[in-house]
Design a protein around this motif. Structure first.
Motif, PDB file in Angstrom:
ATOM      1  N   GLY A 166      26.499  73.943 -26.798  1.00 36.85           N
ATOM      2  CA  GLY A 166      25.269  74.580 -28.055  1.00 36.85           C
ATOM      3  C   GLY A 166      24.833  74.772 -28.982  1.00 36.85           C
ATOM      4  N   LEU A 167      23.981  75.736 -29.049  1.00 35.82           N
ATOM      5  CA  LEU A 167      23.990  75.735 -30.171  1.00 35.82           C
ATOM      6  C   LEU A 167      24.665  77.122 -31.122  1.00 35.82           C
ATOM      7  CD1 LEU A 167      19.923  75.582 -31.184  1.00 35.82           C
ATOM      8  CD2 LEU A 167      21.399  74.048 -32.543  1.00 35.82           C
ATOM      9  N   GLN A 168      24.902  76.678 -32.607  1.00 30.99           N
ATOM     10  CA  GLN A 168      25.857  77.891 -33.448  1.00 30.99           C
ATOM     11  C   GLN A 168      24.926  78.562 -33.556  1.00 30.99           C
ATOM     12  OE1 GLN A 168      28.817  76.946 -36.410  1.00 30.99           O
ATOM     13  NE2 GLN A 168      28.436  79.178 -37.371  1.00 30.99           N
ATOM     14  N   GLN A 169      24.427  80.273 -33.007  1.00 31.76           N
ATOM     15  CA  GLN A 169      23.883  81.544 -33.348  1.00 31.76           C
ATOM     16  C   GLN A 169      24.606  81.830 -34.920  1.00 31.76           C
ATOM     17  OE1 GLN A 169      21.790  82.094 -31.607  1.00 31.76           O
ATOM     18  NE2 GLN A 169      22.068  80.028 -30.986  1.00 31.76           N
ATOM     19  N   SER A 170      25.584  81.783 -35.307  1.00 32.28           N
ATOM     20  CA  SER A 170      25.957  83.160 -36.063  1.00 32.28           C
ATOM     21  C   SER A 170      27.951  82.893 -36.012  1.00 32.28           C
ATOM     22  CB  SER A 170      25.777  84.296 -36.003  1.00 32.28           C
ATOM     23  OG  SER A 170      26.695  84.976 -34.422  1.00 32.28           O
ATOM     24  N   LYS A 171      28.373  83.257 -37.505  1.00 29.21           N
ATOM     25  CA  LYS A 171      29.454  83.406 -37.893  1.00 29.21           C
ATOM     26  C   LYS A 171      29.410  84.225 -38.415  1.00 29.21           C
ATOM     27  CE  LYS A 171      33.524  80.967 -39.434  1.00 29.21           C
ATOM     28  NZ  LYS A 171      34.370  78.828 -40.401  1.00 29.21           N
ATOM     29  N   ILE A 172      30.272  85.512 -38.255  1.00 29.42           N
ATOM     30  CA  ILE A 172      30.517  86.442 -39.342  1.00 29.42           C
ATOM     31  C   ILE A 172      32.223  86.542 -39.037  1.00 29.42           C
ATOM     32  CG2 ILE A 172      27.730  87.210 -38.004  1.00 29.42           C
ATOM     33  CD1 ILE A 172      30.075  89.481 -36.570  1.00 29.42           C
ATOM     34  N   ASP A 173      32.031  87.223 -40.649  1.00 32.68           N
ATOM     35  CA  ASP A 173      33.561  88.129 -40.960  1.00 32.68           C
ATOM     36  C   ASP A 173      33.631  89.451 -40.233  1.00 32.68           C
ATOM     37  OD1 ASP A 173      36.047  89.249 -42.526  1.00 32.68           O
ATOM     38  OD2 ASP A 173      34.976  87.883 -44.695  1.00 32.68           O
ATOM     39  N   VAL A 174      35.229  89.437 -39.313  1.00 30.49           N
ATOM     40  CA  VAL A 174      35.737  90.576 -38.603  1.00 30.49           C
ATOM     41  C   VAL A 174      36.306  90.938 -39.038  1.00 30.49           C
ATOM     42  CG1 VAL A 174      34.475  89.047 -36.437  1.00 30.49           C
ATOM     43  CG2 VAL A 174      36.497  88.924 -36.645  1.00 30.49           C
ATOM     44  N   GLY A 175      37.266  90.680 -40.587  1.00 34.22           N
ATOM     45  CA  GLY A 175      38.638  91.235 -40.929  1.00 34.22           C
ATOM     46  C   GLY A 175      39.478  90.384 -40.926  1.00 34.22           C
ATOM     47  N   GLY A 176      40.859  91.042 -41.446  1.00 40.80           N
ATOM     48  CA  GLY A 176      42.041  90.329 -41.708  1.00 40.80           C
ATOM     49  C   GLY A 176      41.742  89.195 -41.344  1.00 40.80           C
ATOM     50  N   GLY A 177      40.696  88.447 -42.590  1.00 42.44           N
ATOM     51  CA  GLY A 177      40.821  86.880 -42.661  1.00 42.44           C
ATOM     52  C   GLY A 177      40.012  86.217 -41.671  1.00 42.44           C
ATOM     53  N   ASN A 178      39.692  86.638 -40.110  1.00 43.95           N
ATOM     54  CA  ASN A 178      39.525  86.214 -39.571  1.00 43.95           C
ATOM     55  C   ASN A 178      37.722  86.844 -39.381  1.00 43.95           C
ATOM     56  OD1 ASN A 178      41.544  85.546 -38.332  1.00 43.95           O
ATOM     57  ND2 ASN A 178      42.107  87.528 -37.194  1.00 43.95           N
ATOM     58  N   SER A 179      37.094  85.522 -38.795  1.00 39.37           N
ATOM     59  CA  SER A 179      35.842  85.737 -38.493  1.00 39.37           C
ATOM     60  C   SER A 179      34.911  85.306 -36.784  1.00 39.37           C
ATOM     61  CB  SER A 179      34.815  83.964 -38.684  1.00 39.37           C
ATOM     62  OG  SER A 179      35.006  84.428 -40.297  1.00 39.37           O
ATOM     63  N   LYS A 180      34.535  85.893 -36.697  1.00 38.33           N
ATOM     64  CA  LYS A 180      33.979  85.184 -35.104  1.00 38.33           C
ATOM     65  C   LYS A 180      32.451  84.430 -35.110  1.00 38.33           C
ATOM     66  CE  LYS A 180      34.631  88.165 -31.945  1.00 38.33           C
ATOM     67  NZ  LYS A 180      33.866  89.969 -30.934  1.00 38.33           N
ATOM     68  N   THR A 181      32.373  83.360 -34.229  1.00 39.24           N
ATOM     69  CA  THR A 181      31.678  82.067 -34.335  1.00 39.24           C
ATOM     70  C   THR A 181      30.880  82.236 -32.689  1.00 39.24           C
ATOM     71  OG1 THR A 181      32.754  80.281 -35.559  1.00 39.24           O
ATOM     72  CG2 THR A 181      30.608  79.505 -34.742  1.00 39.24           C
ATOM     73  N   HIS A 182      29.381  82.331 -33.140  1.00 47.58           N
ATOM     74  CA  HIS A 182      29.039  82.895 -31.645  1.00 47.58           C
ATOM     75  C   HIS A 182      28.224  81.511 -31.506  1.00 47.58           C
ATOM     76  CE1 HIS A 182      25.137  84.628 -29.059  1.00 47.58           C
ATOM     77  NE2 HIS A 182      25.764  84.217 -28.626  1.00 47.58           N
ATOM     78  N   PHE A 183      28.387  80.561 -30.764  1.00 48.45           N
ATOM     79  CA  PHE A 183      27.317  79.605 -29.292  1.00 48.45           C
ATOM     80  C   PHE A 183      26.863  80.394 -28.968  1.00 48.45           C
ATOM     81  CE2 PHE A 183      30.464  77.709 -32.232  1.00 48.45           C
ATOM     82  CZ  PHE A 183      29.890  76.651 -32.556  1.00 48.45           C
ATOM     83  N   HIS A 184      25.492  79.694 -28.038  1.00 45.81           N
ATOM     84  CA  HIS A 184      24.991  79.589 -26.880  1.00 45.81           C
ATOM     85  C   HIS A 184      24.469  78.261 -26.301  1.00 45.81           C
ATOM     86  CE1 HIS A 184      21.957  81.766 -23.655  1.00 45.81           C
ATOM     87  NE2 HIS A 184      21.051  80.700 -24.100  1.00 45.81           N
ATOM     88  N   HIS A 185      24.856  78.368 -25.150  1.00 45.76           N
ATOM     89  CA  HIS A 185      24.694  77.474 -24.091  1.00 45.76           C
ATOM     90  C   HIS A 185      23.301  77.970 -23.354  1.00 45.76           C
ATOM     91  CE1 HIS A 185      24.156  73.099 -22.462  1.00 45.76           C
ATOM     92  NE2 HIS A 185      25.057  73.435 -21.256  1.00 45.76           N
ATOM     93  N   GLY A 186      22.072  77.053 -23.463  1.00 43.10           N
ATOM     94  CA  GLY A 186      21.453  77.649 -21.958  1.00 43.10           C
ATOM     95  C   GLY A 186      20.571  76.779 -21.077  1.00 43.10           C
ATOM     96  N   TYR A 187      21.454  76.285 -20.979  1.00 44.60           N
ATOM     97  CA  TYR A 187      20.994  74.880 -19.857  1.00 44.60           C
ATOM     98  C   TYR A 187      22.622  75.201 -18.519  1.00 44.60           C
ATOM     99  CZ  TYR A 187      17.540  72.467 -22.460  1.00 44.60           C
ATOM    100  OH  TYR A 187      17.346  72.092 -23.474  1.00 44.60           O
ATOM    101  N   PRO A 188      21.914  75.312 -17.430  1.00 44.58           N
ATOM    102  CA  PRO A 188      23.010  75.162 -15.827  1.00 44.58           C
ATOM    103  C   PRO A 188      24.361  74.049 -16.388  1.00 44.58           C
ATOM    104  CG  PRO A 188      21.096  75.465 -15.082  1.00 44.58           C
ATOM    105  CD  PRO A 188      21.212  74.474 -17.007  1.00 44.58           C
TER     106      PRO A 188
END
Length: 647
Positions: A201-223
């Motif tokens: 799917g499409l990347q929605q965001s990439k945010i810094d969550v601290g500790g040298g880490n990031s959280k990347t969000h993908f959404h796929h809207g098809y079966p």
């Protein structure tokens, strides 16, 4: 699916290139067979039949340097019957720490069959929607195809998943049978900030969550089925292209390429062909099935490719680039395999045969007929290297990963059977049938089995294809042809077709047979002869004296060796046979020597159309219009030909 076999299919017509492609193909097959050397659990799990998954939220934490995963998977599902418990599949190598329903802890147990059995606090009635959240962690197993791999490239950690056919449960709790597609997913990947995470799917965001880490969000809207859900992470370079034909109704979409930095330059060059191929598929079939999101490639280290929905995982060759054949094959799966998915592993050819043939069509479209013929001939050579083997598998065969992913049968024979259907139906009906198959609301973004494809092709063909599917899909082997042709004068020739079968499961392959008659000075004419019985004879019009006969010039059908020869009449017998009166107004008689017994006489008009068959040496021709006719007179001493005139 494990279209790792694909590097094979883009022969450009030169012997050197063809040998190179064949070598890549063999390496891929061997790699897959080594990684799938044992039989695996392919049976469906009836414990998961009683609910329908609607949504997954995968919130995962990974480190590409570590073979370890922790996560929280929330699943929305609808009960298909009254439920007191729900079963998810998850490897027993992974530990479940909690299961919650709307924030309330539920009791659960683990089975020896890699299951999480969740006890519901109250009966969930049929058609009721609810959700469960499973928190788990551990080291995924490294059996089978290697569903979850942490390794390195150029001394940099990289992690990827590859779940086909049954590896999804090795790294997340799911329902992985081929009976349910998830309507949509959200995937959250937490990993070190220096890495780029990848998912469907499409990347929605990439945010810094601290500790040298990031959280990347993908959404796929098809079966999507569980085995096509995938993640990866490393220090990818990202290169984006524009895909699609770009009509007002169907706008352009991004093609996102995730590449190892050390091979990015070579890969950027190799993926330049991607928009051209995707445009060809859109023009030939239907629009790219996931246009609202993306298509793309994600480099990984497993030897071949895997058609994860919207992002094919790919291996670069020794030159650091993807092969065009691999790009074409994995992309083809987005239509055949991802939009419409095989409904059982016995029907795997609906995925692999199609993707293989689409890659072959890319050769036809970009390189021309000669290269296309070379490619088809390579597939025929593979298919006929053994005398048996069906495309459709038995129950026992469908327990063997090596058989499921047979390059000879699921890939090559599947592709060539599609080519033969195209030859039999003609391009217009064949492609219309495939477009209808892809757009069928029951099959689109769902599952199909072989009879579904057959029904759509029959609908446009206007006739049954059961005999064809029985011979070529469900039964085994191939025909070997012996073809003779000879001139009979008046601009006509007779072609006789005999056939033997490589396997006893088919007593006769009823097929249109491609025959080319040649003449002096490079003249030739092609014929498509509907061969339904052994020893069948065809009178054909030919505008030159035939000097040669060639079979299957364009490699349109599967056959091995065989012979095609220009034959002479039995002139002695011919001289002793007479037909009278000639010309005639009503009836004729055939006179034979005492040494020859009469068998039958076939009458053909000037167009080569059979007008009748007679079992007596005397018969009336009152029903025929005036004109020239050809006779094939069959006797105990052989067949001879005579021409007559009806007044």
């Amino acid at each position: 699916m494990k279209n790792l076999y694909l590097f094979i299919f883009l022969c450009l017509g030169t012997a050197t290139f063809a040998q190179s492609i064949a070598g890549e193909f063999d390496e891929l097959v061997q790699a897959e067979k080594r990684s799938a050397a044992k039989k695996m659990r392919l049976q469906t799990n009836p414990n998961t039949y009683n609910y329908d998954v609607k949504y997954h939220r995968l919130d995962l934490t990974i480190d590409p340097a570590d073979q370890y995963i922790s996560g929280e998977v929330t699943t929305k599902y609808v009960a298909k019957e009254d439920l007191s418990s729900v079963v998810f599949e998850l490897s027993n190598d992974l530990t479940v720490s909690s299961v919650k329903q709307r924030g309330i802890d539920l009791s659960f147990s683990r089975s020896s069959n890699n299951e999480v059995i969740i006890n519901l606090p109250n009966v969930q009635f049929m058609t009721v929607l609810d959700s469960l959240t499973i928190t788990y962690a551990g080291i995924p197993p490294t059996t089978g195809f290697g569903a979850f791999i942490a390794t390195t490239h150029n001394n940099t950690p990289v992690l990827w998943t590859l779940s086909e056919p049954f590896g999804a449960m090795e790294w997340w709790p799911c329902k992985q049978d081929l009976n349910d597609k998830v309507d949509s997913i959200d995937v959250y990947i937490t990993t070190q900030t220096q890495y780029t995470a990848v998912a469907n799917g499409l990347q929605q965001s990439k945010i810094d969550v601290g500790g040298g880490n990031s959280k990347t969000h993908f959404h796929h809207g098809y079966p999507i089925p569980a085995y096509l859900i995938a993640i990866a992470a490393t220090n990818y370079s990202v290169f984006t292209q524009q895909g699609g034909l770009g009509t007002a109704q169907s706008p352009y979409f991004p093609i996102v390429n995730y590449m190892y930095p050390e091979t990015a330059a070579a890969n950027t060059t190799s993926v330049a062909i991607t928009p051209t191929i995707i445009n060809f598929y859109e023009a030939t079939f239907v629009p790219y099935p996931f246009r609202n999101e993306k298509y793309g490639h994600c480099q990984f280290g497993w030897g071949g490719g895997m058609e994860h929905t919207t992002v094919s995982f790919m291996t670069a060759g020794n030159n650091g680039a993807y092969s065009r054949s691999l790009i074409a094959h994995e992309m083809g799966h987005q239509w055949f395999g991802d939009k419409v998915t095989c409904g059982s592993w016995k029907d795997i050819w609906l995925n692999e045969g199609f993707a293989t043939y689409l890659a072959s069509m890319v050769i036809e479209n970009l390189d021309g007929d000669a290269a296309f013929v070379t490619n088809k001939n390579s597939m025929i050579t593979s298919i006929t290297s053994q005398s048996n083997g069906a495309i459709y598998m038995t129950d026992a065969e469908a327990l063997d990963v090596n058989r499921i992913f047979s390059s000879r049968l699921s890939y090559n024979k599947g592709a060539m059977v599609l080519n033969m259907l195209r030859y039999k139906l003609g391009d217009t009906a064949f492609f219309e049938g495939l477009r209808n198959y892809l757009n069928d609301p029951v099959l689109a973004y769902a599952y199909a089995v072989t009879p579904d494809l057959q029904a759509h092709l029959e609908a446009v063909y206007g006739s049954s294809l059961q005999e064809f599917f029985n011979d070529w899909v469900y039964n085994q082997g191939y025909p070997v042809y012996a073809i003779t042709a000879h001139n009979i004068g008046n601009g006509q020739a007779v072609v006789t077709i005999n056939q033997t079968q490589s396997d006893a499961s088919v007593n006769f392959f009823e097929m249109p047979v491609p025959v080319r008659l040649t003449g002096a000075g490079g003249l030739f004419q092609d014929y498509k002869l509907e061969n339904t019985v052994n020893g069948e004879q065809f009178i054909v019009n030919v505008p030159f004296t035939v000097t040669g006969v060639v079979f299957n010039v364009k490699k349109d059908i599967i056959s091995k060796n065989g012979s095609a020869v220009l034959a002479n009449e039995n002139f002695a017998l011919n001289e002793m046979v007479s037909v009278y009166p000639n010309p005639t107004t009503s009836a004729i008689s055939i006179s034979l020597p005492a040494t020859a017994a009469f068998g039958s006489c076939e009458v053909y008009n000037a167009l080569g159309q059979k007008m009748g068959e007679y079992l007596s040496p005397e018969f009336a021709l009152n029903q025929l219009a005036a004109g020239m006719y050809s006779l094939i007179i069959k006797t105990s001493e052989g067949s001879i030909h005579k021409n007559i005139i009806k007044k």
